[in-house]
Design an enzyme around this catalytic site. Structure first.
Site, mmCIF file in Angstrom:
data_model
loop_
_atom_site.group_PDB
_atom_site.id
_atom_site.type_symbol
_atom_site.label_atom_id
_atom_site.label_comp_id
_atom_site.label_asym_id
_atom_site.label_seq_id
_atom_site.Cartn_x
_atom_site.Cartn_y
_atom_site.Cartn_z
ATOM 1 N N GLY A 38 0.639 -1.100 0.237
ATOM 2 C CA GLY A 38 -0.130 -0.084 0.054
ATOM 3 C C GLY A 38 0.758 1.219 0.058
ATOM 4 O O GLY A 38 2.016 1.312 -0.306
ATOM 5 N N GLY A 43 5.095 3.867 -9.043
ATOM 6 C CA GLY A 43 5.967 2.430 -9.303
ATOM 7 C C GLY A 43 4.802 1.264 -9.347
ATOM 8 O O GLY A 43 5.091 0.647 -10.236
ATOM 9 N N HIS A 44 4.106 1.258 -8.135
ATOM 10 C CA HIS A 44 3.131 0.279 -8.161
ATOM 11 C C HIS A 44 2.233 0.405 -9.278
ATOM 12 O O HIS A 44 1.804 -0.769 -9.750
ATOM 13 C CB HIS A 44 2.258 0.782 -6.852
ATOM 14 N N LYS A 156 13.102 -2.901 -8.380
ATOM 15 C CA LYS A 156 13.252 -2.218 -7.327
ATOM 16 C C LYS A 156 13.734 -2.933 -6.109
ATOM 17 O O LYS A 156 14.682 -2.653 -5.316
ATOM 18 C CB LYS A 156 12.021 -1.275 -6.743
#
Ligand code: AMP
Length: 280
Positions: A38, A43-44, A156
């Protein structure tokens, strides 16, 4: 496809998600899983978008997993903001958010772990000895709950991605692992939910991590020289190095040459621990 936040279904129970996933499988629908903790950022979003492009259903799990935090780490203060996360997931086209409470994932303390001792004493493993067993175990649970045909992880977390690929291979999980490029700020700083722990000044100084690695890649000749260049750059900016190592890309064992290798590092800016990597 872009959605409204209202179109996203939030599921909190592992049993309910497993039931849903079985139903989707029976209908011949492909499921993509994007596991996260979360406090989602671009990036997510890149992982979620990639999943929505090649799967019928994209499940984003949002779970701050207590099993992967050490006793003195940031579990209690890790940013949690489901509402904003729902919006980001909707914009990126996800269908389901799986957001269980720790009690639902661990009704009883976990006794069965997935572990890979090969790098437990190296790199992040040296400083976070129980971290990767916590990660692998929760990812194994998430695979069994979500039944994905593909799962998306960022480079990452380079060591994590390596260990997950190895787990899937070693234990025959019927899921394809897709690794995705690191999304960075303009400054070069790798995006991370933990970046928000930093002051503006620390954030600016932390751009020295990527800058140092790029300079080292361009000008460093030996492994030792590469490490020294990065070390100096980070220290000059006020950062504290935890480790800088160079590993073989294939097995993450310490590299003997720069060929097919990857820089792995962790350092602190203020109280914030940051990790990064660069392939050579
Ligand atoms: P986290 O929520 O930090 O556990 O990350 C969830 C997933 O997103 C992991 O597979 C990460 O490697 C990936 N991820 C985190 N930050 C980035 C980034 N800056 N670029 C690409 N992927 C990322």
């Amino acid at each position: 496809m872009r959605k409204n936040a209202a179109e996203i279904k939030i599921i909190k129970s592992p049993a309910a998600l497993q039931k849903f996933s079985k139903k989707m499988q029976a209908q011949g629908k492909s499921i993509g899983l994007v596991p996260t903790m979360g406090a989602l950022h671009k990036g997510h979003a890149s992982l979620i978008e990639m999943s929505t492009k090649s799967n019928d259903i994209t499940i984003v799990s949002i779970f701050v997993n207590p099993a992967q935090f050490g006793a003195n780490e940031d579990f209690a203060i890790y940013p949690r903001r489901l509402k904003a996360d729902v919006k980001l997931c909707a914009t990126a086209g996800a269908n389901i958010i799986f957001a269980p409470e720790p009690q639902a994932m661990y009704p009883l303390p976990l006794q069965t772990f997935v572990r890979n001792p090969s790098i437990e004493h190296l790199y992040c493993g040296k400083y976070r000895p129980t971290h990767f067993a916590g990660v692998l175990s929760v990812v194994a649970k998430l695979f069994n709950i979500s039944l994905p045909s593909k799962a998306y992880f960022g480079e990452k977390d380079f060591q994590q991605l390596h260990l997950i690929k190895k787990m899937v291979h070693d234990l025959n999980f019927p899921v394809k692992i897709i690794g995705t490029k690191t999304i960075r700020e303009k400054s070069g700083l790798a995006m991370s939910s933990r970046n928000e722990y930093m002051t503006q000044k620390e954030r600016e100084a932390a751009s020295s991590i990527y800058a140092g690695m790029i300079t080292a890649k361009k000008t460093g000749k030996s492994l030792a020289e590469l490490k020294t260049i990065i070390q100096k750059k980070i220290q000059q900016a006020g950062g504290k190095i935890q480790y800088i190592e160079i590993a073989n890309k294939s097995d993450l064992m310490p590299a003997k040459t720069t060929k097919n290798s990857v820089i792995l590092l962790a350092c602190y800016f203020g109280k914030t621990r940051l990790i990064d990597h660069l392939e050579l």
